[in-house]
Design a protein around this motif. Structure first.
Motif, PDB file in Angstrom:
ATOM      1  N   VAL A   8       0.841  -1.197   0.000  1.00 42.67           N
ATOM      2  CA  VAL A   8       0.000   0.000   0.000  1.00 42.67           C
ATOM      3  C   VAL A   8       0.877   1.249   0.000  1.00 42.67           C
ATOM      4  O   VAL A   8       0.611   2.213  -0.724  1.00 42.67           O
ATOM      5  CB  VAL A   8      -0.953   0.003   1.214  1.00 42.67           C
ATOM      6  N   ALA A  38       2.280   1.860  -3.422  1.00 39.43           N
ATOM      7  CA  ALA A  38       1.230   2.330  -4.330  1.00 39.43           C
ATOM      8  C   ALA A  38       0.939   3.813  -4.095  1.00 39.43           C
ATOM      9  O   ALA A  38       0.819   4.601  -5.043  1.00 39.43           O
ATOM     10  CB  ALA A  38      -0.044   1.498  -4.139  1.00 39.43           C
ATOM     11  N   LEU A  86      -7.076  -0.579  -3.410  1.00 39.82           N
ATOM     12  CA  LEU A  86      -5.866  -1.117  -2.793  1.00 39.82           C
ATOM     13  C   LEU A  86      -6.191  -2.263  -1.842  1.00 39.82           C
ATOM     14  O   LEU A  86      -6.923  -2.084  -0.856  1.00 39.82           O
ATOM     15  CB  LEU A  86      -5.129  -0.008  -2.026  1.00 39.82           C
TER      16      LEU A  86
END
Length: 332
Positions: free
Chosen positions: A263, A266, A308
């Protein structure tokens, strides 16, 4: 070399050249104007004139920043909930402290958030467990240790603007930071240099000599060493509104431990994200984000964050007013 431009009309809107100039300064805050002009393909006078205008219209400042992790220190993000009548006063008091680098009013004016860089454990404990806890009308204090930075620091949001070609960036980029395994120690002369640079990253060698009482060659050597070891880097501070960013929000993401790294990576790639880090507490990741309007914030939450894997919950807090960003500016 492009045609010499006419004196620009006063305006808060930034154009493509302004954005490229800001990115040049982000890559190397102390780059000479002649080198910046060469990279941008404009005259020295154009660069100087643009800088003067940006200082007025966007409150541009180039500031030296100390990477506390290189000195073995820990960064903290602190949230203080208080009664509305003291929020601005509290934010102002925190902004005046030398160990805070970011202070904002969020959540309807009843919460103050700040990034702290305490110089010692004693200084941290004195502030978190004593002074803030006993401050009148502060309802609660929650402190979150920054465990790992995914984006921010030397990786500034301007790097995502893509205003400069790769060869232009390479022409400005300073040498890579040396790997450091043990915390570094600063000498008194280093501290004196930093005291000037955190207020004005483009302070002249003459000003730095006056602050330290040392020769130009010694000042240059100390400055180069602090940059090479990563203790010192330079950041660009300016108003976001001229870039069309009307909405700023802090996102507190509750993330499954196994998904923290994915995460975080990202988020680092998202153009909306200026800062993202893993922290202690129920919300495993905090992110500072910018948008043109509230509709973009909704789209980002529903489409990008919602996609996500591992994100279990998101708390969104709008930034109502930025009180301090790196250096305290009482005019904000």
């Amino acid at each position: 070399m492009e045609r010499e431009e006419a004196e620009p009309m006063p305006s808060r809107a930034l154009d493509a050249l302004d954005l490229r100039l800001l990115q040049c300064l982000q890559i190397d805050g102390r780059a000479p104007l002649t080198r910046i002009a060469e990279v941008l393909g404009v005259s020295d006078q154009t660069v100087a004139r643009r800088l003067r205008r940006l200082r007025t219209t966007a409150r541009l400042r180039v500031l030296g920043v100390i990477d506390e992790s290189r000195l073995g220190r820990t960064n903290w993000i602190v949230r203080l909930r208080c009664t509305p009548d003291v929020a601005e006063q509290l934010a102002g008091a925190l902004a005046r402290r030398p160990d805070t680098s970011y202070v904002s009013l969020i959540s309807g004016g009843t919460e103050v958030m700040c990034a702290m860089k305490p110089r010692s454990r004693q200084a941290r404990d004195e502030l978190l467990f004593d002074r803030l806890q006993r401050t009148p009308r502060v309802v609660s204090v929650s402190a979150h240790c920054v465990l790992h930075s995914f984006y921010g620091g030397q990786l500034d949001w301007l790097n995502k603007a893509n205003g400069l070609a790769p060869d232009q960036q390479a022409a400005l980029r300073p040498p890579p930071v040396e790997p450091v395994t043990d915390p570094l120690t600063l000498e008194a002369a280093d501290e004196a240099l930093l005291a000037v640079l955190v207020r004005d990253g483009r302070a002249t060698l003459t000003e730095l000599q006056a602050a330290t009482g040392q020769s130009e060659s010694v000042v240059k050597r100390r400055l180069e060493r602090m940059r090479a070891t990563g203790v010192l880097y330079f950041d660009v501070q300016f108003d976001q509104e001229p870039l069309g960013h009307e909405v700023e929000a802090m996102l507190w993401l509750t993330v499954a431990p196994a998904a923290l790294a994915d995460v975080g990576r990202a988020l680092a790639a998202h153009p909306e994200v200026r800062f993202a880090a893993a922290i202690t507490g129920q919300a495993g990741i905090v992110a500072s984000t910018v948008y043109r309007n509230s509709g973009e914030l909704y789209t980002y939450l529903s489409e990008k964050i919602g996609a996500l894997a591992g994100v279990q919950a998101v708390e969104t807090a709008l930034t109502l007013r930025l009180v301090k960003q790196l250096a305290y500016d009482p005019g904000r």
